[in-house]
Design an enzyme around this catalytic site. Structure first.
Site, PDB file in Angstrom:
ATOM      1  N   GLY A   1       0.813  -1.208   0.000  1.00 60.68           N
ATOM      2  CA  GLY A   1       0.000   0.000   0.000  1.00 60.68           C
ATOM      3  C   GLY A   1       0.846   1.258   0.000  1.00 60.68           C
ATOM      4  O   GLY A   1       1.914   1.327  -0.617  1.00 60.68           O
ATOM      5  N   SER A   2       0.387   2.252   0.756  1.00 62.12           N
ATOM      6  CA  SER A   2       1.014   3.579   0.697  1.00 62.12           C
ATOM      7  C   SER A   2       2.429   3.637   1.256  1.00 62.12           C
ATOM      8  O   SER A   2       3.143   4.608   1.001  1.00 62.12           O
ATOM      9  CB  SER A   2       0.128   4.590   1.439  1.00 62.12           C
ATOM     10  OG  SER A   2      -1.112   4.732   0.775  1.00 62.12           O
ATOM     11  N   THR A   3       2.847   2.629   2.028  1.00 66.07           N
ATOM     12  CA  THR A   3       4.228   2.639   2.515  1.00 66.07           C
ATOM     13  C   THR A   3       5.228   2.464   1.369  1.00 66.07           C
ATOM     14  O   THR A   3       6.427   2.684   1.559  1.00 66.07           O
ATOM     15  CB  THR A   3       4.460   1.529   3.565  1.00 66.07           C
ATOM     16  OG1 THR A   3       4.040   0.275   3.020  1.00 66.07           O
ATOM     17  CG2 THR A   3       3.695   1.830   4.843  1.00 66.07           C
TER      18      THR A   3
END
Length: 544
Positions: free
Chosen positions: A268-270
């Site tokens: 995801g956004s990491t």
């Protein structure tokens, strides 16, 4: 003349043969017990060692006193064994009935004082894990045959097992070993220990913080990883739930694996800071580049929204990370051709293992080049960290490259072999690869600092310290494709200190329950507690 002839026969004719026979009678082959090497942490705390324990046998056929009296005497010393239970055990066979294992020295001394015929104590060596659950997902355990079955006990079998040396020594007519013939250098056991990079002080702090959060959100499982990006050494590696290696037989098999290296997930956004680094390196964006985030972008007929379902207007790259804009990330990575983007992802070695010294590591999964370049949706979903998968350890390795100036280092736990004084005699060699220029990595870390100062990672802020971070809340892929309903993985990755990046902290919490479950609310608070402990233990000074 007859005696002289006999003497000649014995001394000359048969002398060599008789001498050989005499030496064979005087020589004994000793095969001493060679314990497995102990495992210690970076501070010298013992994590695994061999210790002497005792097994109590009863031979009913040899008992001189009545069985009832024997059972009563033993029951007074042994815990949780009544006289009646012992009498039932005596009926199992005529000899060699195992009554108790793992008896401590104090109990065995009391048993010896009884001096009972038919009651026998045998010595045995067993593997002991004094830290119990605290490092189980790293250390693993050995089975009854003393073979490693999980963790370091399995992957480092060659380091932990010592060579069994056979010693041939002389003995007297009474069978005693002659001191002059003891080869001191061989009898002296190799006292080296396997030292890990792990710091148990940080390990305890990380496990405690994670356990509290898992309980609060009734989550399925969680993990914490702390890595020194300068060389890839792991200071803490926590998986929950875990098991007690001293009683591994009471635990579920799935707990024996370290899922930070064995299980894949969509980050995801990491992963967005990694994509930003790729775009900066390619020259398709600058730190001050601006994107118009309307809150929606359509790719190949698929509508892609921000997690908030709202737009953010014109925002620069740092703001893209602060608000975790999916729409802006799609626009950013579209500036790369699909083929160029794919080749740059390949340079990150997403499909390869990190090379960590734990067993069962899985390779990441990135779709084939043909599939990736044939559809725009693949490029779009990858831009915000979905559509491909990797292990938590791989994500830490990639963020480590942002922290150390662009080098892909090998995460590892084994520092090397040390003697009792802590002197290092051997250490492993690990490969490094350059994947980003230092200028790019520092730019990205500076942007990540704005996420902590004024973005979704504010809860991880520590006064006086410059910290970069990125939250992540990803859908959880199902086993047959698509995504599982109402299932998500929340995470937070941090790099500190920003002015001289070195440490990477990753917290992953799998399937937290409740309405307010995001990387910012579930994972980031755990990371803050871990960083507090890290700052204290390493004596990191406040930022100027």
């Amino acid at each position: 003349m007859g005696l002289s002839w006999k003497l000649y026969q014995l001394q000359i004719v048969q002398g060599a043969e008789l001498q050989k026979k005499a030496r064979s009678q005087q020589t004994v082959n000793l095969r001493p017990y060679i314990p497995r090497r102990s495992i210690i942490d970076s501070q010298g705390n013992v994590l695994a060692s061999d210790h002497l324990e005792y097994i109590l046998y009863v031979h009913p056929i040899q008992l001189k006193l009545p069985k009832e009296e024997i059972a009563a005497k033993l029951s007074e010393i042994l815990e949780n064994q009544t006289p009646q239970q012992l009498l039932e055990r005596f009926k199992e066979r005529k000899t060699g009935v195992v009554i108790a294992r793992g008896l401590p020295e104090g109990v065995t001394q009391r048993l010896r004082k009884l001096k009972l015929d038919g009651v026998e104590l045998n010595e045995a060596y067993a593997r002991f894990y004094p830290q119990e659950q605290m490092a189980a997902d790293i250390i693993g355990y050995v089975d009854g045959d003393r073979h490693g079955q999980a963790g370091m006990e399995l992957s480092q079998e060659n380091l932990l097992e010592r060579d069994l040396t056979s010693l041939y020594v002389r003995r007297t007519a009474l069978g005693e070993i002659m001191p002059a013939f003891l080869p001191e250098d061989l009898l002296k056991s190799n006292d080296w220990q396997v030292q890990l990079t792990l710091d148990m002080r940080l390990q305890r702090a990380a496990r405690s913080a994670l356990q509290q959060q898992l309980k609060k959100f009734n989550a399925k499982r969680g993990a914490v990883i702390v890595m020194d990006s300068s060389d890839g050494s792991l200071l803490s590696l926590v998986c929950e739930p875990t098991f007690n290696p001293n009683q591994f037989y009471k635990s579920k098999v799935e707990l024996f694996k370290n899922w930070t290296v064995s299980d894949l997930y969509e980050p995801g956004s990491t992963f967005k800071p990694i994509n930003v680094a790729l775009a900066l390196e390619a020259g398709v964006i600058e730190p001050n580049s601006v994107f118009n985030d309307s809150g929606l972008v359509t790719v190949d007929g698929w509508k892609i929204y921000n997690a908030s379902k709202a737009g953010n207007g014109n925002i620069n790259v740092a703001k893209v990370l602060q608000v975790s804009s999916n729409v802006a990330m799609v626009q950013m990575m579209r500036r790369l051709s699909r083929e160029d983007y794919y080749n740059r992802l390949q340079k990150l070695k997403l499909n390869q293992k990190t090379g960590i010294d734990l067993p069962g590591e899985a390779s990441g999964h990135l779709k084939s080049k043909d599939v990736f370049t044939s559809q725009g949706i693949e490029q779009a979903t990858t831009s915000f960290g979905q559509g491909f998968s990797l292990t938590p350890m791989k994500l830490v390795q990639l963020h480590g490259a942002l922290a150390n100036g662009g080098k892909l280092v090998t995460p590892h736990l084994v520092r090397g072999l040390v003697d009792v004084d802590g002197n290092l005699h051997w250490k492993p060699n690990h490969e490094t690869h350059s994947i980003f220029p230092p200028k790019v990595t520092q730019q990205v870390v500076n942007m990540m600092e704005t996420v902590v100062n004024s973005g979704s990672g504010e809860v991880s802020k520590i006064p006086g310290y410059r910290i970069g971070g990125k939250t992540g809340t990803a859908q959880k892929a199902g086993p047959r494709g698509g995504y599982l309903p109402n299932a998500k993985i929340t995470s937070f990755v941090a790099i500190l200190p920003v002015q001289s990046p070195r440490y990477v902290v990753l917290v992953v919490v799998d399937e937290p329950k409740g309405g307010n479950t995001f990387g910012s609310t579930v994972a980031a608070p755990v990371a803050k507690l871990v960083m507090d402990a890290l700052i204290s233990l390493k004596g990191l000074p406040p930022s100027k």
